[in-house]
Write a protein that holds these residues in place. Structure first.
Motif, PDB file in Angstrom:
ATOM      1  N   ILE A  48       0.835  -1.207   0.000  1.00 24.22           N
ATOM      2  CA  ILE A  48       0.000   0.000   0.000  1.00 24.22           C
ATOM      3  C   ILE A  48       0.871   1.259   0.000  1.00 24.22           C
ATOM      4  O   ILE A  48       0.631   2.201  -0.768  1.00 24.22           O
ATOM      5  N   ILE A  49       1.892   1.256   0.840  1.00 29.43           N
ATOM      6  CA  ILE A  49       2.787   2.416   0.913  1.00 29.43           C
ATOM      7  C   ILE A  49       3.556   2.595  -0.392  1.00 29.43           C
ATOM      8  O   ILE A  49       3.645   3.708  -0.938  1.00 29.43           O
ATOM      9  N   LYS A  50       4.108   1.511  -0.905  1.00 25.95           N
ATOM     10  CA  LYS A  50       4.930   1.584  -2.125  1.00 25.95           C
ATOM     11  C   LYS A  50       4.138   2.116  -3.307  1.00 25.95           C
ATOM     12  O   LYS A  50       4.668   2.885  -4.131  1.00 25.95           O
ATOM     13  N   ASN A  51       2.872   1.719  -3.393  1.00 29.78           N
ATOM     14  CA  ASN A  51       2.045   2.129  -4.538  1.00 29.78           C
ATOM     15  C   ASN A  51       1.184   3.363  -4.247  1.00 29.78           C
ATOM     16  O   ASN A  51       0.313   3.704  -5.047  1.00 29.78           O
ATOM     17  N   LYS A  52       1.428   4.008  -3.093  1.00 27.48           N
ATOM     18  CA  LYS A  52       0.727   5.249  -2.721  1.00 27.48           C
ATOM     19  C   LYS A  52      -0.800   5.075  -2.764  1.00 27.48           C
ATOM     20  O   LYS A  52      -1.529   5.852  -3.376  1.00 27.48           O
ATOM     21  N   LEU A  53      -1.256   4.030  -2.072  1.00 28.02           N
ATOM     22  CA  LEU A  53      -2.677   3.693  -2.090  1.00 28.02           C
ATOM     23  C   LEU A  53      -3.379   4.016  -0.762  1.00 28.02           C
ATOM     24  O   LEU A  53      -4.499   3.572  -0.521  1.00 28.02           O
ATOM     25  N   GLU A  54      -2.738   4.810   0.065  1.00 27.86           N
ATOM     26  CA  GLU A  54      -3.255   5.050   1.419  1.00 27.86           C
ATOM     27  C   GLU A  54      -4.643   5.676   1.433  1.00 27.86           C
ATOM     28  O   GLU A  54      -5.386   5.514   2.409  1.00 27.86           O
ATOM     29  N   GLU A  55      -5.026   6.371   0.364  1.00 29.20           N
ATOM     30  CA  GLU A  55      -6.325   7.046   0.334  1.00 29.20           C
ATOM     31  C   GLU A  55      -7.480   6.110  -0.011  1.00 29.20           C
ATOM     32  O   GLU A  55      -8.645   6.433   0.269  1.00 29.20           O
ATOM     33  N   THR A  56      -7.164   4.969  -0.598  1.00 28.04           N
ATOM     34  CA  THR A  56      -8.247   4.094  -1.070  1.00 28.04           C
ATOM     35  C   THR A  56      -8.124   2.639  -0.612  1.00 28.04           C
ATOM     36  O   THR A  56      -9.096   1.887  -0.706  1.00 28.04           O
ATOM     37  N   TRP A  57      -6.968   2.234  -0.154  1.00 27.74           N
ATOM     38  CA  TRP A  57      -6.775   0.869   0.333  1.00 27.74           C
ATOM     39  C   TRP A  57      -6.616   0.908   1.859  1.00 27.74           C
ATOM     40  O   TRP A  57      -5.848   1.718   2.391  1.00 27.74           O
ATOM     41  N   PHE A  58      -7.322  -0.001   2.538  1.00 22.80           N
ATOM     42  CA  PHE A  58      -7.324   0.019   3.992  1.00 22.80           C
ATOM     43  C   PHE A  58      -7.102  -1.389   4.543  1.00 22.80           C
ATOM     44  O   PHE A  58      -7.783  -2.330   4.154  1.00 22.80           O
ATOM     45  N   LEU A  59      -6.144  -1.504   5.454  1.00 26.18           N
ATOM     46  CA  LEU A  59      -5.810  -2.787   6.075  1.00 26.18           C
ATOM     47  C   LEU A  59      -6.144  -2.745   7.557  1.00 26.18           C
ATOM     48  O   LEU A  59      -5.738  -1.820   8.267  1.00 26.18           O
ATOM     49  N   SER A  60      -6.893  -3.751   7.995  1.00 30.86           N
ATOM     50  CA  SER A  60      -7.212  -3.909   9.410  1.00 30.86           C
ATOM     51  C   SER A  60      -6.699  -5.273   9.862  1.00 30.86           C
ATOM     52  O   SER A  60      -7.055  -6.295   9.275  1.00 30.86           O
ATOM     53  N   SER A  61      -5.871  -5.290  10.893  1.00 36.46           N
ATOM     54  CA  SER A  61      -5.311  -6.547  11.399  1.00 36.46           C
ATOM     55  C   SER A  61      -5.966  -6.905  12.722  1.00 36.46           C
ATOM     56  O   SER A  61      -5.915  -6.123  13.680  1.00 36.46           O
ATOM     57  N   LYS A  62      -6.572  -8.074  12.790  1.00 39.57           N
ATOM     58  CA  LYS A  62      -7.268  -8.523  13.983  1.00 39.57           C
ATOM     59  C   LYS A  62      -6.307  -9.284  14.902  1.00 39.57           C
ATOM     60  O   LYS A  62      -5.382  -9.943  14.439  1.00 39.57           O
ATOM     61  N   SER A  63      -6.566  -9.221  16.192  1.00 43.11           N
ATOM     62  CA  SER A  63      -5.705  -9.895  17.163  1.00 43.11           C
ATOM     63  C   SER A  63      -6.131 -11.325  17.427  1.00 43.11           C
ATOM     64  O   SER A  63      -5.369 -12.118  17.988  1.00 43.11           O
ATOM     65  N   GLU A  64      -7.344 -11.685  17.007  1.00 43.32           N
ATOM     66  CA  GLU A  64      -7.870 -13.027  17.245  1.00 43.32           C
ATOM     67  C   GLU A  64      -8.408 -13.616  15.945  1.00 43.32           C
ATOM     68  O   GLU A  64      -9.139 -12.954  15.217  1.00 43.32           O
ATOM     69  N   ASN A  65      -8.031 -14.843  15.663  1.00 40.62           N
ATOM     70  CA  ASN A  65      -8.500 -15.508  14.451  1.00 40.62           C
ATOM     71  C   ASN A  65      -9.938 -15.980  14.631  1.00 40.62           C
ATOM     72  O   ASN A  65     -10.243 -16.740  15.546  1.00 40.62           O
ATOM     73  N   GLN A  66     -10.816 -15.507  13.748  1.00 42.21           N
ATOM     74  CA  GLN A  66     -12.228 -15.874  13.822  1.00 42.21           C
ATOM     75  C   GLN A  66     -12.627 -16.901  12.768  1.00 42.21           C
ATOM     76  O   GLN A  66     -13.732 -17.414  12.806  1.00 42.21           O
ATOM     77  N   GLY A  67     -11.749 -17.181  11.816  1.00 42.04           N
ATOM     78  CA  GLY A  67     -12.087 -18.094  10.733  1.00 42.04           C
ATOM     79  C   GLY A  67     -12.677 -17.346   9.553  1.00 42.04           C
ATOM     80  O   GLY A  67     -13.309 -16.301   9.709  1.00 42.04           O
ATOM     81  N   TRP A  68     -12.462 -17.905   8.366  1.00 40.17           N
ATOM     82  CA  TRP A  68     -12.844 -17.177   7.151  1.00 40.17           C
ATOM     83  C   TRP A  68     -14.351 -16.980   7.027  1.00 40.17           C
ATOM     84  O   TRP A  68     -14.803 -15.963   6.492  1.00 40.17           O
ATOM     85  N   ARG A  69     -15.158 -17.913   7.506  1.00 42.15           N
ATOM     86  CA  ARG A  69     -16.605 -17.744   7.407  1.00 42.15           C
ATOM     87  C   ARG A  69     -17.059 -16.504   8.169  1.00 42.15           C
ATOM     88  O   ARG A  69     -17.740 -15.627   7.637  1.00 42.15           O
TER      89      ARG A  69
END
Length: 306
Positions: A56-77
């Motif tokens: 995201i940083i390398k491609n200057k996508l901060e205005e439109t791409w958003f990453l959220s990292s969770k602390s607990e795995n809930q499973g893909w469903r």
């Protein structure tokens, strides 16, 4: 709630460092760019979040791409269903972490759904590939000469396409997910497919828009294996939940009768298995042969008695 945009891509990731860069590149190079790309990492233990952040940083996508990292795995469903429950957009694409989108996937699918206001779910063709480089293309359930065609109600419980091939109308997603109570139960693609099919708003695009990576451990691959007792019981509960929701949207009487009869069949199978009643299970299957999906489906029920 996420602010409403025209086109959003939702991606859920977990320990996908090996192939995530290919998927990200195929997204950033689309001929039509999405308004937002929302990525939720489900507590990866590898470098997946770092790779995404750096991309995201390398491609200057901060205005439109958003990453959220969770602390607990809930499973893909649960993760995908939670994302769909909170997002607001006119159109929503679903994205896996390790596929490769054709460069014009967004452009082609948006053009088709924009001109057909009656479509809630548009599922495209796709090609499959694996680590052994085996490639195959999914078989169309429609006439190959027709670019966009309605998927028959006959396929309501035969989910033939993965969610990564879907383009969703946002209003449909909002309506459906206002009724979903257990986000961890059903797979999002099965839920979206079944209810849209019941509504008569599920359509197939006979154009290949992505290369879908297959793994031995993937959920759809494992659906072809024999199941144990717990998995069979859970699978029946998922079907009952999914078809009960579909019943709320069906408008044709004969299709309503079919769903009611199918629900009775699955509920009776579930009760027989939980009670370990062999003779009742035999009777149910003999009386409902047209509903059986094949020998493996029947076998799973009977081995679940023991």
């Amino acid at each position: 709630m996420i602010p409403k945009d025209e086109v959003i891509v939702l991606m859920s990731t977990y320990n996908g460092q090996e192939h995530i860069h290919e998927q990200l590149n195929s997204l950033v190079n689309q001929t039509v760019k999405p308004d937002k790309v929302i990525i939720t990492d489900d507590a990866s233990t590898d470098q997946t979040p770092t790779i995404i952040h750096d991309f995201i940083i390398k491609n200057k996508l901060e205005e439109t791409w958003f990453l959220s990292s969770k602390s607990e795995n809930q499973g893909w469903r649960k993760r995908f269903n939670n994302m769909l429950k909170t997002v607001s957009a006119k159109y929503i694409f679903l994205c896996d972490q390790d596929d490769i989108w054709r460069i014009d996937k967004i452009e082609i699918m948006l053009r088709e759904i924009e001109s057909r206001k009656y479509i809630d779910v548009l599922a495209s063709n796709f090609s499959c590939f694996s680590s052994s480089n085996e490639i195959s293309t999914n078989l169309s359930m429609c006439d190959g000469d027709v670019r966009v065609e309605k998927i028959s109600f006959d396929f309501i419980n035969d989910i033939a396409n993965p969610g990564c091939s879907y383009l969703l109308r946002g209003e449909y997603v909002t309506t459906l997910y206002s009724l979903v109570n257990d986000e961890a139960l059903n797979a999002h693609d099965a839920l979206l497919w079944t209810v849209s099919c019941a509504k008569g708003t599920l359509f197939k695009l006979n154009v290949t828009t992505l290369d879908w990576r297959r793994h031995e451990s993937s959920a759809t691959h494992n659906n072809n294996h024999f199941k144990g007792r717990d998995d069979t019981i859970l699978n029946h509960k998922r079907t009952i939940s999914r078809m009960s929701l579909a019943l709320l949207f069906v408008s044709i009487e004969r299709e309503r009768v079919y769903i009611n009869n199918y629900l009775f069949f699955i509920s009776s199978r579930l009760k027989s298995i939980t009670e370990r009643n062999l003779f009742k299970l035999i009777y149910i299957h003999l009386r409902n042969i047209p509903f059986n999906k094949g020998k493996r489906d029947v076998y799973n029920d009977f081995i679940s008695l023991f």
